[in-house]
Design an enzyme around this catalytic site. Sequence first.
Site, PDB file in Angstrom:
ATOM      1  N   ASN A 264      45.201  30.327  30.120  1.00 60.73           N
ATOM      2  CA  ASN A 264      44.405  30.611  31.244  1.00 60.73           C
ATOM      3  C   ASN A 264      43.084  31.364  30.615  1.00 60.73           C
ATOM      4  O   ASN A 264      43.050  32.336  30.398  1.00 60.73           O
ATOM      5  CB  ASN A 264      44.713  31.543  32.227  1.00 60.73           C
ATOM      6  CG  ASN A 264      44.048  31.958  33.296  1.00 60.73           C
ATOM      7  OD1 ASN A 264      42.832  31.583  33.495  1.00 60.73           O
ATOM      8  ND2 ASN A 264      44.171  33.128  34.202  1.00 60.73           N
TER       9      ASN A 264
ATOM     10  N   LYS B  93      40.390  31.814  32.059  1.00 60.01           N
ATOM     11  CA  LYS B  93      39.641  32.616  32.889  1.00 60.01           C
ATOM     12  C   LYS B  93      38.089  32.222  32.874  1.00 60.01           C
ATOM     13  O   LYS B  93      37.716  31.026  32.498  1.00 60.01           O
ATOM     14  CB  LYS B  93      39.608  34.186  32.676  1.00 60.01           C
ATOM     15  CG  LYS B  93      41.097  34.321  32.652  1.00 60.01           C
ATOM     16  CD  LYS B  93      41.591  35.761  32.726  1.00 60.01           C
ATOM     17  CE  LYS B  93      42.927  35.915  32.719  1.00 60.01           C
ATOM     18  NZ  LYS B  93      43.514  37.459  32.833  1.00 60.01           N
TER      19      LYS B  93
ATOM     20  N   HIS C 158      46.302  33.941  41.146  1.00 57.49           N
ATOM     21  CA  HIS C 158      46.468  34.922  40.307  1.00 57.49           C
ATOM     22  C   HIS C 158      45.941  36.259  40.928  1.00 57.49           C
ATOM     23  O   HIS C 158      45.044  36.497  41.716  1.00 57.49           O
ATOM     24  CB  HIS C 158      45.239  34.314  39.134  1.00 57.49           C
ATOM     25  CG  HIS C 158      45.325  35.214  37.869  1.00 57.49           C
ATOM     26  ND1 HIS C 158      44.688  36.403  37.778  1.00 57.49           N
ATOM     27  CD2 HIS C 158      45.922  35.007  36.726  1.00 57.49           C
ATOM     28  CE1 HIS C 158      44.737  36.908  36.694  1.00 57.49           C
ATOM     29  NE2 HIS C 158      45.688  35.851  35.758  1.00 57.49           N
TER      30      HIS C 158
ATOM     31  N   GLU D 208      43.737  38.191  39.826  1.00 58.84           N
ATOM     32  CA  GLU D 208      42.345  38.520  39.753  1.00 58.84           C
ATOM     33  C   GLU D 208      41.443  37.836  41.184  1.00 58.84           C
ATOM     34  O   GLU D 208      40.430  37.741  41.393  1.00 58.84           O
ATOM     35  CB  GLU D 208      41.631  37.934  38.639  1.00 58.84           C
ATOM     36  CG  GLU D 208      41.816  38.759  37.483  1.00 58.84           C
ATOM     37  CD  GLU D 208      41.998  38.060  36.025  1.00 58.84           C
ATOM     38  OE1 GLU D 208      41.607  36.999  35.708  1.00 58.84           O
ATOM     39  OE2 GLU D 208      42.679  39.022  34.864  1.00 58.84           O
TER      40      GLU D 208
ATOM     41  N   GLU E 154      53.137  38.200  36.683  1.00 64.06           N
ATOM     42  CA  GLU E 154      52.070  38.958  35.909  1.00 64.06           C
ATOM     43  C   GLU E 154      51.852  40.441  36.520  1.00 64.06           C
ATOM     44  O   GLU E 154      51.201  40.396  37.287  1.00 64.06           O
ATOM     45  CB  GLU E 154      50.640  38.248  35.995  1.00 64.06           C
ATOM     46  CG  GLU E 154      50.936  36.981  35.322  1.00 64.06           C
ATOM     47  CD  GLU E 154      49.441  36.008  34.961  1.00 64.06           C
ATOM     48  OE1 GLU E 154      49.343  35.721  33.663  1.00 64.06           O
ATOM     49  OE2 GLU E 154      48.593  36.402  35.566  1.00 64.06           O
TER      50      GLU E 154
ATOM     51  N   GLY F 127      45.062  42.038  30.521  1.00 67.04           N
ATOM     52  CA  GLY F 127      43.873  42.349  29.776  1.00 67.04           C
ATOM     53  C   GLY F 127      43.953  43.716  29.259  1.00 67.04           C
ATOM     54  O   GLY F 127      42.932  44.145  28.810  1.00 67.04           O
TER      55      GLY F 127
ATOM     56  N   SER G 151      48.801  40.375  28.591  1.00 62.82           N
ATOM     57  CA  SER G 151      48.863  40.760  27.237  1.00 62.82           C
ATOM     58  C   SER G 151      49.854  40.184  26.036  1.00 62.82           C
ATOM     59  O   SER G 151      50.482  40.642  25.223  1.00 62.82           O
ATOM     60  CB  SER G 151      48.895  42.230  26.873  1.00 62.82           C
ATOM     61  OG  SER G 151      47.877  42.760  27.602  1.00 62.82           O
TER      62      SER G 151
END
Length: 271
Positions: free
Chosen positions: A9, A11, A95, A97, A182, A188, A228
């Site tokens: 991904n 992003k 996701h 985010e 996730e 991240g 990560s």
Amino acid sequence: MRKPIIAGNWKMNKTLSEARELAQAVAERVGSVSDVGMILCPPFVALEVVGSIIDGSNIELGGQNVYWRESGAYTGEVSPTMLVSVGCRYVIVGHSERRGRFGVPEPDMTEGLHRLFGDSDESVNVKAKAALAAGLIPIICCGETLQERQAGDTDLIVREQVSAALEGLSAEQVTSLVIAYEPVWAIGTGETCQDDEANRVIGVIRLTVAELFDTDPATSMRILYGGSVKPENVKGLMEQLEIDGGLVGGASLEADSFCQLVETTQAVYQR
Ligand code: 13P
């Protein structure tokens, strides 16, 4: 045995020329790997270029988000059919985010930015349905925040997110799709969920899916871990029985680290 997947991904990273360079390097090194599924999810504007580079290899293309309508006055959105037309087979849905309040970062920035773009359990469900209707395979994301984990609500949160996302789908549809666990606090941050804990939560997700349907799509559906994932920790994660691969952010932005993830996964599954 379930075929593992390593999905990158990207992003909001890579200009068109950078995307081209990365896709070329990945395709050259792992494009012919056949026992690990590989998916690249570049930004929308790079889909066509990346798609043309990986065409003919075993690497597949995915979008990072999708709207549920077919077409119309939805400024800034991209439909499932548009993703199919540019060569996507997969699309990431829900996701962390993209979930939460639209455009307003959560106050606790220590966990990084997440829950920015208004997706809810309900919109994740309609997006997944629209993606499936267009022939796309949704990669449905779920995962708890640090506060939710500290409150002991991890299992509850992932059970709720998964149940809501799969509402109204058939067992057959669910068999084909992919779930990614996730944990938000591991995205991240460099902090990976412990192998056995990621395995445990993914087991909870599999059980949740099994409980929702008469026939059991849970034994054959792929459930990935994300947060990560990097060359240093991928082996331990992939050795876990419930974990069928990784959804990777940072380590997918360099060809070498992404390819190492694929190669290590391949080695683990060949044993
Ligand atoms: P990182 O691998 O950068 O933690 O990102 C994980 C992720 O969010 C993939 O979708």
